[in-house]
Design a protein around this motif. Structure first.
Motif, short mmCIF file in Angstrom:
data_model
loop_
_atom_site.label_atom_id
_atom_site.label_comp_id
_atom_site.label_asym_id
_atom_site.label_seq_id
_atom_site.Cartn_x
_atom_site.Cartn_y
_atom_site.Cartn_z
N ARG A 6 -11.80 0.40 -2.17
CA ARG A 6 -12.73 0.03 -1.11
C ARG A 6 -13.08 -1.45 -1.15
NH1 ARG A 6 -14.98 5.23 -2.20
NH2 ARG A 6 -16.46 4.37 -3.69
N GLU A 7 -12.94 -2.08 -2.31
CA GLU A 7 -13.27 -3.50 -2.44
C GLU A 7 -12.15 -4.41 -1.97
OE1 GLU A 7 -14.25 -4.01 -6.51
OE2 GLU A 7 -16.21 -3.02 -6.37
N LEU A 8 -10.96 -3.87 -1.79
CA LEU A 8 -9.82 -4.68 -1.40
C LEU A 8 -9.92 -5.09 0.07
CD1 LEU A 8 -6.90 -2.70 -3.07
CD2 LEU A 8 -7.95 -4.81 -3.91
N ASP A 9 -9.44 -6.28 0.36
CA ASP A 9 -9.32 -6.76 1.73
C ASP A 9 -7.87 -6.55 2.16
OD1 ASP A 9 -9.48 -7.96 4.16
OD2 ASP A 9 -9.87 -9.98 3.41
N ILE A 10 -7.62 -5.48 2.91
CA ILE A 10 -6.26 -5.12 3.31
C ILE A 10 -6.07 -5.41 4.79
CG2 ILE A 10 -4.60 -3.23 3.52
CD1 ILE A 10 -5.94 -1.91 1.12
N ALA A 11 -4.94 -6.04 5.11
CA ALA A 11 -4.61 -6.35 6.50
C ALA A 11 -3.10 -6.20 6.67
CB ALA A 11 -5.06 -7.76 6.86
N VAL A 12 -2.67 -6.30 7.92
CA VAL A 12 -1.23 -6.21 8.20
C VAL A 12 -0.59 -7.56 7.88
CG1 VAL A 12 0.48 -5.89 10.02
CG2 VAL A 12 -1.57 -4.45 9.97
N VAL A 20 0.85 -1.19 0.00
CA VAL A 20 0.00 0.00 0.00
C VAL A 20 0.88 1.23 0.00
CG1 VAL A 20 -1.95 -1.12 1.15
CG2 VAL A 20 -0.17 -0.03 2.55
N LEU A 21 0.42 2.27 -0.66
CA LEU A 21 1.06 3.59 -0.58
C LEU A 21 0.10 4.47 0.20
CD1 LEU A 21 2.59 2.34 -3.10
CD2 LEU A 21 2.97 4.72 -3.79
N ALA A 22 0.55 4.88 1.37
CA ALA A 22 -0.36 5.59 2.26
C ALA A 22 0.36 6.72 2.98
CB ALA A 22 -0.96 4.62 3.27
N PRO A 23 0.70 7.81 2.28
CA PRO A 23 1.30 8.95 2.97
C PRO A 23 0.34 9.49 4.02
CG PRO A 23 0.59 9.54 0.75
CD PRO A 23 0.48 8.06 0.85
N ARG A 24 0.91 9.77 5.21
CA ARG A 24 0.12 10.25 6.34
C ARG A 24 -1.00 9.27 6.70
NH1 ARG A 24 0.94 14.85 3.27
NH2 ARG A 24 -1.22 14.92 2.53
N GLY A 25 -0.79 7.97 6.37
CA GLY A 25 -1.75 6.95 6.76
C GLY A 25 -3.01 6.91 5.93
N ARG A 26 -3.07 7.67 4.82
CA ARG A 26 -4.27 7.70 3.98
C ARG A 26 -3.99 6.90 2.71
NH1 ARG A 26 -5.89 9.01 8.10
NH2 ARG A 26 -7.07 10.87 8.71
N LEU A 27 -4.79 5.89 2.45
CA LEU A 27 -4.57 4.99 1.33
C LEU A 27 -4.78 5.71 0.00
CD1 LEU A 27 -4.01 2.11 0.31
CD2 LEU A 27 -6.48 1.69 0.47
N LEU A 28 -3.73 5.73 -0.82
CA LEU A 28 -3.82 6.31 -2.16
C LEU A 28 -3.73 5.24 -3.24
CD1 LEU A 28 -1.62 9.53 -1.96
CD2 LEU A 28 -4.07 9.28 -1.55
N LEU A 29 -2.82 4.30 -3.04
CA LEU A 29 -2.60 3.25 -4.03
C LEU A 29 -2.45 1.91 -3.32
CD1 LEU A 29 0.24 4.89 -6.20
CD2 LEU A 29 -2.22 4.94 -6.69
N ALA A 30 -2.82 0.85 -4.00
CA ALA A 30 -2.53 -0.50 -3.54
C ALA A 30 -1.91 -1.27 -4.70
CB ALA A 30 -3.79 -1.20 -3.05
N LEU A 31 -0.96 -2.12 -4.39
CA LEU A 31 -0.30 -2.93 -5.41
C LEU A 31 -0.57 -4.40 -5.13
CD1 LEU A 31 1.32 -0.17 -5.38
CD2 LEU A 31 3.26 -1.49 -6.26
N THR A 32 -1.00 -5.12 -6.14
CA THR A 32 -1.16 -6.56 -6.03
C THR A 32 -0.16 -7.22 -6.97
OG1 THR A 32 -2.89 -6.63 -7.74
CG2 THR A 32 -3.60 -6.35 -5.45
N PHE A 33 0.40 -8.33 -6.55
CA PHE A 33 1.49 -8.98 -7.29
C PHE A 33 1.15 -10.44 -7.61
CE2 PHE A 33 3.39 -5.59 -4.87
CZ PHE A 33 4.35 -5.05 -5.71
N THR A 34 1.64 -10.87 -8.76
CA THR A 34 1.64 -12.28 -9.11
C THR A 34 3.09 -12.73 -9.13
OG1 THR A 34 -0.35 -12.05 -10.47
CG2 THR A 34 0.98 -14.03 -10.81
N VAL A 35 3.43 -13.68 -8.28
CA VAL A 35 4.81 -14.16 -8.17
C VAL A 35 4.84 -15.64 -8.54
CG1 VAL A 35 6.79 -14.49 -6.63
CG2 VAL A 35 5.29 -12.50 -6.32
N VAL A 36 5.69 -15.96 -9.49
CA VAL A 36 5.84 -17.35 -9.94
C VAL A 36 7.32 -17.70 -9.94
CG1 VAL A 36 5.48 -19.00 -11.82
CG2 VAL A 36 3.78 -17.20 -11.39
N ASP A 37 7.68 -18.78 -9.22
CA ASP A 37 9.07 -19.25 -9.15
C ASP A 37 10.03 -18.12 -8.75
OD1 ASP A 37 8.29 -21.81 -9.93
OD2 ASP A 37 8.51 -21.33 -12.06
#
Length: 297
Positions: A287-293, A254-271
Motif C-alpha cells: 500500500r505504501e508503494l507508488d505504482i504507475a504505468v 508487479v505480479l497481478a493475476p486477475r488484476g489484483r496486486l499480489l507482489l511488487a518487485l523493485t530493482f537496483t540496476v548498475v551499469d
C-alpha cells in the motif's frame, strides 16, 4: 409471460454486450464482476423495455457505469479488511492465479499493471478516467453519473490520469536502459532460462523477499548470481503474471493475476546489470508503494 418486445430487446442488447463488458471490466478489473454488472443492466432493460429508450448504447453504458460505481464503493468500504487475507490466500495457492481464457483475452487489451493502478483510484476518479480516456465519453455525459459538474468531472479524470502515468524520478535515458534490463530479466524468468537470467545479474546480486513471498523451505535473502538465478527460475510459473510498471518512480514490476496486486518487485540496476531486487508481498508495504504505468520509450 414474455413481453412482446423481449426477443427484439434481447437481440439489441447482444449487439452492445461486448462494449458493455469491456467498459465494466476496465471499471472493475474482474471479469466475474463485469459479467454481473452486464447481467444487471440486461435485467433493468428488460424491466424498462427497449422501445422506451431513444439512445440504447448510451443508456446501457450509463446503467452499467452506475452499477459499477455502486460496486466500487462497496468494495472500497471493505478493502482494508480483506487485503491481507487476499494476498496470503493467493500466494498459498498459485493454481488460483490462472484466469479464464476469456479474461486472458481481455487482459491482452488492458495490462494488469494498469488494472493495479486503476484499483488505487477513488470510484469517481476511475469512472471519469475509464469513460473519458478509454472510451471517449464527453465530460458532460459522465458528470451526472458521478454527481459532479462537468468541470469537476474533468478534474477527476485529470487527477486519475496523473496517478496512472506517475512521475519518473530518473532521467529518460536511465529509465529506458533499466526498462531493457528488467524486461530481459522478466522474459528469462518466464522461460525459466538460467543462462539468460544470469546474463543480467551482477555476480554479487542480492534478492530480498518478504516472508509471504518465500516458497516453503526458502530463505528471505539470497546472494550470488547462481543462487538468485536458480531461485528465480524455480518460480517461472509465478513470473507469467509479472508486468513492467513504474514503482516508486523507477522501473519495477508487479505480479497481478486477475488484476489484483499480489507482489511488487523493485530493482537496483548498475551499469546494465541487476545488483539487487526486492520482492514485496506484505500488504502494508504494498500500500505504501507508488505504482504507475511505465511510459513507453
Amino acid at each position: 409471460m414474455e413481453r412482446p418486445d423481449e426477443p427484439e430487446a434481447a437481440g439489441l442488447f447482444e449487439t452492445h454486450r461486448g462494449m458493455l463488458r469491456a467498459v465494466a471490466y476496465r471499471m472493475l478489473g474482474s471479469l466475474d464482476e463485469a459479467d454481473d454488472a452486464v447481467q444487471e443492466a440486461w435485467l433493468r432493460l428488460h424491466r424498462t423495455g427497449a422501445g422506451d429508450v431513444d439512445n440504447l448504447a448510451g443508456w446501457l453504458r450509463t446503467v452499467v457505469t452506475r452499477i459499477c460505481l455502486d460496486m466500487l464503493r462497496s468494495r472500497s468500504s471493505r478493502r482494508e479488511d480483506l487485503a491481507e487475507q487476499h494476498v496470503l490466500d493467493e500466494l498459498s495457492d498459485p493454481g488460483r492465479w490462472s484466469p479464464p481464457e476469456d479474461e486472458a483475452l481481455l487482459a491482452d487489451s488492458v495490462s494488469r499493471a494498469l488494472l493495479v493502478v486503476l484499483d488505487t483510484l477513488s470510484p469517481a476518479e476511475r469512472i471519469a478516467f475509464v469513460l473519458h480516456d478509454m472510451f471517449a465519453v464527453p465530460f458532460d455525459r459522465i458528470a451526472p453519473m458521478v454527481e459532479r459538474t462537468p468541470v469537476a468531472t474533468k478534474k477527476l479524470a485529470s487527477r486519475a490520469r496523473h496517478k496512472v502515468r506517475g512521475t519518473p524520478l530518473v532521467p529518460a535515458s536511465e529509465l529506458a536502459g533499466n526498462r531493457q534490463v528488467v524486461s530481459a530479466f522478466l522474459a528469462a524468468a518466464r522461460a525459466g532460462d538460467l543462462t539468460a537470467i544470469r546474463a543480467v545479474l551482477a555476480p554479487d546480486v542480492v534478492r530480498r523477499a518478504d516472508p509471504a513471498a518465500v516458497p516453503p523451505g526458502g530463505t528471505a535473502e539470497v546472494r550470488g548470481a547462481r543462487a538468485v538465478a536458480e531461485g528465480t527460475a524455480a518460480l517461472a510459473g509465478r513470473s507469467q503474471f509479472a508486468e513492467l510498471a513504474l514503482v516508486n518512480g523507477t522501473v519495477g514490476a508487479v505480479l497481478a493475476p486477475r488484476g489484483r496486486l499480489l507482489l511488487a518487485l523493485t530493482f537496483t540496476v548498475v551499469d546494465g546489470m541487476i545488483t539487487a531486487y526486492d520482492v514485496i508481498a506484505d500488504p502494508a508495504r504494498l500500500r505504501e508503494l507508488d505504482i504507475a504505468v511505465l511510459p513507453w520509450p
